[in-house]
Design a protein around this motif. Structure first.
Motif, PDB file in Angstrom:
ATOM      1  N   ARG A  89       0.799  -1.188  -0.033  1.00 33.37           N
ATOM      2  CA  ARG A  89      -0.045  -0.037  -0.015  1.00 33.37           C
ATOM      3  C   ARG A  89       0.880   1.362   0.158  1.00 33.37           C
ATOM      4  O   ARG A  89       0.713   2.230  -0.780  1.00 33.37           O
ATOM      5  CB  ARG A  89      -0.993   0.037   1.319  1.00 33.37           C
ATOM      6  N   GLY A  90       1.787   1.384   0.840  1.00 25.95           N
ATOM      7  CA  GLY A  90       2.661   2.589   0.920  1.00 25.95           C
ATOM      8  C   GLY A  90       4.114   2.252   0.625  1.00 25.95           C
ATOM      9  O   GLY A  90       5.002   3.209   1.102  1.00 25.95           O
ATOM     10  N   VAL A  93       6.230   4.609  -1.404  1.00 24.56           N
ATOM     11  CA  VAL A  93       5.763   6.075  -1.485  1.00 24.56           C
ATOM     12  C   VAL A  93       6.719   6.800  -0.238  1.00 24.56           C
ATOM     13  O   VAL A  93       6.751   6.194   0.787  1.00 24.56           O
ATOM     14  CB  VAL A  93       4.291   6.184  -1.176  1.00 24.56           C
ATOM     15  N   SER A 105       5.787   5.678   4.821  1.00 27.96           N
ATOM     16  CA  SER A 105       4.522   5.919   5.075  1.00 27.96           C
ATOM     17  C   SER A 105       4.368   5.313   6.559  1.00 27.96           C
ATOM     18  O   SER A 105       5.099   4.474   7.002  1.00 27.96           O
ATOM     19  CB  SER A 105       3.801   4.980   4.028  1.00 27.96           C
ATOM     20  N   GLU A 115      -7.820   5.208   3.405  1.00 29.80           N
ATOM     21  CA  GLU A 115      -6.527   4.463   2.961  1.00 29.80           C
ATOM     22  C   GLU A 115      -7.057   3.445   1.848  1.00 29.80           C
ATOM     23  O   GLU A 115      -8.260   3.090   1.609  1.00 29.80           O
ATOM     24  CB  GLU A 115      -6.204   3.769   4.053  1.00 29.80           C
ATOM     25  N   VAL A 133      -2.433   7.266   1.138  1.00 23.56           N
ATOM     26  CA  VAL A 133      -1.027   7.008   2.141  1.00 23.56           C
ATOM     27  C   VAL A 133      -0.721   8.163   3.179  1.00 23.56           C
ATOM     28  O   VAL A 133      -0.759   9.196   2.721  1.00 23.56           O
ATOM     29  CB  VAL A 133       0.175   6.633   1.104  1.00 23.56           C
TER      30      VAL A 133
END
Length: 163
Positions: A89-90, A93, A105, A115, A133
């Protein structure tokens, strides 16, 4: 995600930048920064990735907490490739402030920015997902840009100027 939010995001007009990729080390070098709302095509021929990623909004502060500051970045990710795309998910990033400090994150979700549905993003060919995020940053940090790197940050990526 509520239908009204999905419609709002879909109706947001944006320019599309393309990041050429030769499948080598060039793919992980951050490109010129886009602006919030601009879509960036991310391709990695070696890993068979073709994504269109848009940073749709930045919420700052995302969830005020005594002594802590949260910033949330909402992304719209579309899998333009022919194979399924799976990523953390993150994981790839980062938020970078004016001093060059990079923030990963946070595990904490922002209350005002929904989210992605699970700990992973999983997109079939042609599928689109929208989600946030969240970052926990220093209280006095001056956020400058956000970088999205495909495949946990080990593949091609895009950068958005947020300052």
């Amino acid at each position: 995600m509520p239908l009204s939010a999905a419609i709002l995001i879909t109706l947001t007009s944006c320019a599309v930048h393309s990041i050429p990729d030769d499948g080598g080390a060039q793919a992980i070098r951050p490109p010129k920064a886009a602006r919030i709302g601009e879509a960036v095509n991310i391709t990695d021929k070696y890993r068979d990735i073709a994504l269109q990623v848009t940073l749709t909004k930045v919420v700052d502060p995302a969830r005020p907490t005594t002594g802590k500051r949260f910033i949330a970045a909402q992304f719209r990710i579309r899998n333009n490739g022919t194979k399924d795309y799976k990523d953390a998910r993150g994981g790839g990033v980062r938020l970078i402030d004016e001093s060059g400090q990079a923030y990963d994150s946070a595990s904490s979700a922002a209350s005002d920015c929904e989210e992605f549905g699970s700990s992973e993003i999983w997109l079939s060919s042609g599928e689109t997902q929208v989600g946030c995020v969240t970052f926990e940053v220093d209280k006095n940090a001056k956020p400058e840009r956000i970088r999205f790197g495909a495949l946990y940050g080990f593949s091609a990526g895009a950068v958005w100027q947020i300052k």
